[in-house]
Structure formats: C-alpha cells, structure tokens
Design a protein around this motif. Structure first.
Motif, mmCIF file in Angstrom:
data_model
loop_
_atom_site.group_PDB
_atom_site.id
_atom_site.type_symbol
_atom_site.label_atom_id
_atom_site.label_comp_id
_atom_site.label_asym_id
_atom_site.label_seq_id
_atom_site.Cartn_x
_atom_site.Cartn_y
_atom_site.Cartn_z
ATOM 1 N N MET A 1 0.850 -1.204 0.000
ATOM 2 C CA MET A 1 0.000 0.000 0.000
ATOM 3 C C MET A 1 0.879 1.244 0.000
ATOM 4 S SD MET A 1 -3.276 0.981 2.241
ATOM 5 C CE MET A 1 -2.824 0.248 3.773
ATOM 6 N N LEU A 2 1.962 1.190 0.797
ATOM 7 C CA LEU A 2 2.854 2.346 0.905
ATOM 8 C C LEU A 2 3.553 2.627 -0.434
ATOM 9 C CD1 LEU A 2 3.656 4.300 3.143
ATOM 10 C CD2 LEU A 2 5.745 2.955 3.446
ATOM 11 N N ALA A 3 3.948 1.556 -1.140
ATOM 12 C CA ALA A 3 4.634 1.731 -2.424
ATOM 13 C C ALA A 3 3.721 2.443 -3.419
ATOM 14 C CB ALA A 3 5.062 0.366 -2.975
ATOM 15 N N ILE A 4 2.457 1.995 -3.473
ATOM 16 C CA ILE A 4 1.480 2.603 -4.381
ATOM 17 C C ILE A 4 1.254 4.063 -3.994
ATOM 18 C CG2 ILE A 4 -0.902 2.492 -5.204
ATOM 19 C CD1 ILE A 4 0.213 -0.027 -6.052
ATOM 20 N N PHE A 5 1.084 4.290 -2.697
ATOM 21 C CA PHE A 5 0.845 5.646 -2.193
ATOM 22 C C PHE A 5 1.995 6.571 -2.603
ATOM 23 C CE2 PHE A 5 1.748 8.730 1.195
ATOM 24 C CZ PHE A 5 0.583 9.468 1.181
ATOM 25 N N LYS A 6 3.226 6.093 -2.370
ATOM 26 C CA LYS A 6 4.390 6.928 -2.686
ATOM 27 C C LYS A 6 4.484 7.224 -4.177
ATOM 28 C CE LYS A 6 8.352 5.489 -0.820
ATOM 29 N NZ LYS A 6 9.167 4.417 -0.187
ATOM 30 N N ARG A 7 4.186 6.208 -4.998
ATOM 31 C CA ARG A 7 4.282 6.430 -6.431
ATOM 32 C C ARG A 7 3.243 7.445 -6.901
ATOM 33 N NH1 ARG A 7 3.349 6.220 -11.331
ATOM 34 N NH2 ARG A 7 1.154 5.873 -10.945
ATOM 35 N N GLU A 8 2.026 7.340 -6.346
ATOM 36 C CA GLU A 8 0.982 8.274 -6.753
ATOM 37 C C GLU A 8 1.318 9.700 -6.336
ATOM 38 O OE1 GLU A 8 -1.291 7.799 -8.795
ATOM 39 O OE2 GLU A 8 -1.415 5.626 -8.877
ATOM 40 N N MET A 9 1.868 9.835 -5.132
ATOM 41 C CA MET A 9 2.241 11.175 -4.665
ATOM 42 C C MET A 9 3.301 11.760 -5.583
ATOM 43 S SD MET A 9 0.367 12.023 -2.214
ATOM 44 C CE MET A 9 1.123 13.498 -1.545
ATOM 45 N N ARG A 10 4.267 10.912 -5.962
ATOM 46 C CA ARG A 10 5.327 11.394 -6.845
ATOM 47 C C ARG A 10 4.742 11.763 -8.215
ATOM 48 N NH1 ARG A 10 10.718 9.465 -6.497
ATOM 49 N NH2 ARG A 10 9.954 7.540 -5.602
ATOM 50 N N ALA A 11 3.791 10.930 -8.674
ATOM 51 C CA ALA A 11 3.198 11.182 -9.986
ATOM 52 C C ALA A 11 2.475 12.532 -10.016
ATOM 53 C CB ALA A 11 2.233 10.047 -10.353
ATOM 54 N N TYR A 12 1.847 12.903 -8.879
ATOM 55 C CA TYR A 12 1.164 14.201 -8.843
ATOM 56 C C TYR A 12 2.146 15.335 -9.116
ATOM 57 C CZ TYR A 12 -3.310 12.506 -7.055
ATOM 58 O OH TYR A 12 -4.518 11.895 -6.924
ATOM 59 N N PHE A 13 3.373 15.173 -8.630
ATOM 60 C CA PHE A 13 4.310 16.293 -8.737
ATOM 61 C C PHE A 13 5.332 16.138 -9.855
ATOM 62 C CE2 PHE A 13 2.583 16.831 -4.490
ATOM 63 C CZ PHE A 13 2.171 18.150 -4.601
ATOM 64 N N THR A 14 5.308 14.990 -10.572
ATOM 65 C CA THR A 14 6.163 14.921 -11.758
ATOM 66 C C THR A 14 5.330 15.263 -12.996
ATOM 67 O OG1 THR A 14 5.782 12.547 -11.776
ATOM 68 C CG2 THR A 14 7.912 13.295 -10.965
ATOM 69 N N SER A 15 4.008 15.441 -12.816
ATOM 70 C CA SER A 15 3.176 15.928 -13.907
ATOM 71 C C SER A 15 2.594 17.262 -13.440
ATOM 72 C CB SER A 15 2.061 14.922 -14.186
ATOM 73 O OG SER A 15 1.163 14.902 -13.107
ATOM 74 N N PRO A 16 1.990 18.031 -14.328
ATOM 75 C CA PRO A 16 1.464 19.337 -13.898
ATOM 76 C C PRO A 16 0.257 19.224 -12.967
ATOM 77 C CG PRO A 16 1.545 19.162 -16.314
ATOM 78 C CD PRO A 16 1.818 17.816 -15.766
ATOM 79 N N VAL A 17 -0.316 18.020 -12.856
ATOM 80 C CA VAL A 17 -1.596 17.879 -12.148
ATOM 81 C C VAL A 17 -1.528 18.399 -10.709
ATOM 82 C CG1 VAL A 17 -3.255 16.197 -11.267
ATOM 83 C CG2 VAL A 17 -2.382 15.980 -13.569
ATOM 84 N N GLY A 18 -0.471 18.001 -9.980
ATOM 85 C CA GLY A 18 -0.370 18.399 -8.582
ATOM 86 C C GLY A 18 -0.265 19.918 -8.438
ATOM 87 N N TYR A 19 0.535 20.519 -9.304
ATOM 88 C CA TYR A 19 0.708 21.980 -9.238
ATOM 89 C C TYR A 19 -0.572 22.695 -9.633
ATOM 90 C CZ TYR A 19 5.538 20.502 -9.014
ATOM 91 O OH TYR A 19 6.700 19.894 -8.640
ATOM 92 N N MET A 20 -1.221 22.150 -10.688
ATOM 93 C CA MET A 20 -2.484 22.756 -11.120
ATOM 94 C C MET A 20 -3.505 22.705 -9.996
ATOM 95 S SD MET A 20 -3.104 21.535 -14.985
ATOM 96 C CE MET A 20 -4.884 21.396 -14.995
ATOM 97 N N PHE A 21 -3.562 21.543 -9.346
ATOM 98 C CA PHE A 21 -4.520 21.388 -8.251
ATOM 99 C C PHE A 21 -4.256 22.428 -7.157
ATOM 100 C CE2 PHE A 21 -5.208 19.752 -3.958
ATOM 101 C CZ PHE A 21 -6.574 19.578 -3.979
#
Lengths: 319, 238
Positions: B1-21
């Motif tokens: 669960m932690l691995a998935i969580f960490k990857r998703e968090m990273r994905a938010y900030f390696t794409s514009p989505v996290g910043y846009m949000f």
C-alpha cells in the motif's frame, strides 16, 4: 516447479485456453510457441495471477495461485507483452518502486545496481523512461521482472519489436538468467525458441498440440528425413543406384546443373541415416559429391504442419 | 500500500496535475474566502465560504482522481501492480490515500491560514469553524472515493473526469430537484442521496453520528466497488 492441470479460460463461447496441462521442472527454460491469439498470453496471465482461470489448476512450487496469490506472486517475475512502464519515472525511481511493491528484503542499492548490470542499463538509471528507445524499455521491463530474484520468470514475447542486435542481446540475457531460474517465454518466432529453450510447447487455438525437447522437436515431428545431394555423374544411373540403397523411400532429381552435375532429393525414414551408404556407393562408382545437406522440413514447416493438422482434426471432430 | 501511495504522490508532482490542483485550490478558495469575509463587511460569514467551497470540488476532485486507475489500464501498468504481491485492497487504498493527502493537506493548511485573520479581526466560533472544516473534508473524501470508482470504469481519463464532474454535480444539486417534485416518497429518496442536506448539519456546528457515518460509508462503499471492478476484470468472461 510449475504445474498446470486442465486449465481453461472461457470468454463467452470462445475458449482462449482449453484444457491445458503441462509441467515445468526447476531450472528449465520452456518456450510457448504459437500463432497470435493461440492462448499463450492468456496462459501466462493466469500463471501470474493477472487473470483467473474458468476452471483447472495452476500451481507454482506446489502453491495454487488462487489459494495463495501473494505467496505465488512473490515467486514469479513477469514481463507482459507490453512492458508495464511508468513513462514519467526515471529508471531508478521505477526500479525502486518495484522493489517496494515486491516488498524485497535484499540490500536495496546493491540489488538494484546488480539487476541493472545484468540487463546492461546501469548508464541510463537517471533517465526518464519516456526518453528511452524501445530496446532499452524492454530491458527496463526485464529488470523489473527480475527484481527480488524470483525463482520463476515469465516473459511474454520478450523480443517483440526489437532490432536483430537487440534480439540477440536479449536472448543471451534470457539464457544467462535461465542458468539459475525457471523460465517460461512465449514467442511466435521459431528460431527464437530453438536458440533459447530446453523444451517447446506448441499451442494452437487454446490447446497444446506438441510438447517436446528442443533437440528432438524437428525429428519427432517430422515424418521423413530429407537430403539434398549434388553429385557429378550420369544422372539417370546415379538415381537408379541411389534408389537401390536400403532405406531409401523416395529419390528424385530436383535440378540438373550446367556443369554436368545434378541435385538429388533423397528421403528416408526418420531414424535412418543415409549419408554413409550413399557416400560409399558413390565413391565406388567414382561419382563425386559436390554438396550434401539436410533440407526440407525446418521448424517453420513443422510448426505450420502441426498447427494445420490440429486445425484439420478440430474440423473433423466438429463434423 | 505504501509503495502505491508513494508512487501516486510522486506522480502528482512529476506531472502538472499536482501543481495545477494546488494553484487552482489556493487561488479560488482564497478569493472565495475574501469575498465572504473581508469584502462582506459587518456580516462576515465563514460558513457560507465553506458551503461555496463545495462547488469548487466539481473542478478539483476530478483533477485528482481522473488518472488514478484509468491511466494504469491504458498504459498496461495494471499488469505490474496486479501481478505483484499486493492485494487489490492495498492498491485501491494506496491510491485513495494519495488523493486524500493531496486534497487534505491543501484544504487543512488553507483552513488554518484563513482562521488567523478571522481571529485577529473578529471573534469566530472555533467549534463552528472546526465543524465546517470536518464537514467539507468528509464531503471531499467521499467525492474522491467516487472519482476513483469512476476512474476504474474507463481507460480514458477524460471520460473519467467528465463522469466524476457529472456525479459530483448530481450529488450537490439533487436536493434542488425537490422543489419540482410533488411525490413525497421521491422527495425523501432524493434528500437521502443529497450530500448538501448532510453537510448542513456540520455547517450548523452539529456533529451528528448518522451524518458522519453517511460520509464514511459513502467512501467505503465506492472503494469497495473499485476493488470489485478490479476483481471482475480478473474473472471476466467476455
């Protein structure tokens, strides 16, 4: 190591996999061979727990994949047909993610570096996967599959879409990996299984139509042995002399060459080797041999004939 | 669960989505807060700020959830996570917690920040303020769960986003339909579905267990459905 019993996967009325049974011993490299859509990928997807079978059993190291999914998945590394890559990650991040996902207990840095060395991607570790070429992406996929040192590795068309140099590299890599591990790989390229595998399973329309050791497969599946011999001498008397040799079941002239020689096609039963008697007979008559080789049925022909036979049987069965 | 969580968090900030949000959330919520308090003069009302904030979810929640599952299917990376030694529950939960962390940290940090001027220039009712924060957070977490479920139904993240927008609009406005309907039973039914009816208790400073339970079970049910979608695909017969 791997045991599959009466495995069936049904999609509506269609059987993707139909009552397949086979066993793979520890340390073996087994090739699944079959035309596209024969059920190779489906079988692999069931073995790795991505899909569930409609009926039948699949076991790895004595554990049923449906009863102990996590334990089995820990033992199996999988490279699907399309490498499952997150394009926006670097190679290092990706492999670290898989390391976490598989809950590995080996030394993280050492193990990841070691895996990268095995598949020769250590100089691309800090590059984004989306910037890598197809060959490198395939290697990253393989690296992902072997992280955690699984005992079994399943490769679905590992050389698909690569250039000849990359294909040779990947094949060598698989052979290298196969020294310590049990490997199943699928392909529709015949020379590939011949080059890499110990054993070949030919699958067609969801059924296993042949299961042979690689060294036996040509012999076992071919009815007759065929020789092409180029001989200098009076062709009609050469032909009649050849026909007299014990064990010859068919002989004919295929090409008459301008230099006075001719190429003869000679067939014998599979277990009879005609080369020596033919040589002595020709030598006695002073008809020199210019060339001699086995021809005819190669793996491609065998494959097509086996698949066709299975199709014909199926149609007869339906009637 | 932690691995998935960490990857998703990273994905938010390696794409514009996290910043846009973050950009959209802070800009719009700051503007709404100012309109409802500083600009409103004498009758400054933060409860109405929180109620209006719910409508911002129509845009920002789909931003967080649209890719979560559909992208995995499209890129075939679901074959990696579904053949790894993790349970489907771990996968879905890891994704849910990542989206919830994004939303929660942005929302809670802004709520703490906005409380400071309120406390300096006025005498806000802290209990009521906290009630509003809890209410909005619960509504957000339920919407995220619905968004993940819709994302699991399609490979196309735009369909996933529009589906989630539709679902959120429906849940926010369903009670407004009541003024057009005479049938008592249907009205009760629609009220039961309505998010806003439940939310009103929180914004009045009333912490009701049934509302709390409603939001938590709404999240749980849709996460469960998402697991079932994964499961169904594994067993699929067509």
């Amino acid at each position: 190591m791997i045991k599959v019993e009466h495995l069936t996967k049904q999609y509506g009325d269609r059987y993707a996999v139909n009552d397949i049974s086979f066993e793979v011993k520890k340390g073996e490299i087994v090739g699944f061979l079959g035309p596209n859509g024969a059920g190779k990928s489906t079988t692999m997807n069931i073995l790795t727990g991505y899909l569930s079978s409609t009926s039948g059993k699949a076991m790895v190291d004595g554990l049923d994949i449906l009863e102990h999914p996590l334990a089995v998945k820990k033992k199996v590394g999988f490279l699907p047909e399309t490498p499952p890559l997150y394009l926006e990650m670097t190679v290092k991040e990706y492999l670290n993610f898989i390391y976490d996902l598989k809950k590995c207990t080996l030394n993280r840095k050492e193990h990841i570096l070691e895996v990268c060395k095995v598949v020769k991607i250590e100089d691309t570790m800090n590059r984004m996967i989306k910037n890598l070429s197809k060959g490198y992406r395939q290697r990253v996929g393989i690296a992902g599959a072997i992280i955690g040192n699984p005992e079994v590795i399943i490769f679905d068309e590992p050389t698909n879409g690569l250039d000849p140099k990359q294909i040779i590299d990947i094949r060598n890599l698989i052979r290298e990996l196969g020294k310590e591990r049990t490997i199943i790989l699928s392909t529709h390229i015949l020379s590939e299984v011949k080059a890499v595998c110990d054993r070949i399973l030919i699958i067609n329309e969801g059924k296993i139509v042949a299961d042979e050791l690689t060294e036996n497969i040509e012999g076992a599946l071919r009815g007759n042995r065929r020789l092409a011999i180029r001989i200098e001498g009076p062709s009609s008397s050469v032909l009649s002399s050849i026909k007299k040799i014990a064990g010859v079941i068919y002989a004919d002239i295929s090409v008459e060459h301008e230099d006075g020689s001719a190429t003869f096609i000679v067939e014998s039963k599979n277990n009879v080797d005609l080369r020596k008697p033919i040589f002595y007979m020709l030598a006695k008559n002073s008809w020199p041999i210019l060339s001699l080789e086995f021809t005819g049925a190669n793996l491609e022909d065998i494959f097509i004939s086996v698949v066709d036979e299975a199709d014909a049987e199926a149609t007869v069965g339906k009637k | 669960m932690l691995a998935i969580f960490k990857r998703e968090m990273r994905a938010y900030f390696t794409s514009p989505v996290g910043y846009m949000f973050c950009a959209i959330f802070y800009a719009v919520s700051g503007f709404l807060f100012m309109l409802n308090t500083v600009q409103a003069g004498e009758s400054a009302n933060y409860a109405s700020y929180f109620s209006i904030l719910l409508f911002l979810f129509i845009v920002i929640i789909p931003l967080l959830t649209m890719k979560l599952v559909s992208e995995e299917r499209k890129m075939k990376t679901d074959q990696l996570i579904m053949t790894a030694p993790v349970t489907l529950f771990d996968i879905v939960m890891g994704k849910y917690l990542a989206a919830l962390t994004m939303f929660g940290s942005a929302f809670l940090s802004s709520s703490i920040l906005y409380y400071i001027p309120l406390a300096i220039y006025g005498k806000p009712n802290a209990g009521l303020y906290i009630g509003c924060v809890i209410g909005v957070f619960l509504v957000g977490s339920a919407f995220i769960s619905i968004g993940i479920f819709i994302s699991s139904l399609t490979e196309n993240q735009f369909i996933s986003a529009f589906g989630t927008i539709g679902a959120i609009i429906f849940l926010l406005f369903v009670s407004a339909l009541n003024s057009f309907i005479n049938n008592e039973a249907i009205r009760n039914f629609l009220n039961g579905l309505s998010i806003t009816t439940r939310y009103t208790y929180f914004s009045n400073g009333i912490l009701r267990y049934d509302s709390l339970l409603y939001f938590i079970s709404l999240s749980a049910v849709f996460l469960f459905f998402t697991v079932r979608v994964f499961e169904r695909r594994r067993w699929s017969k067509s």
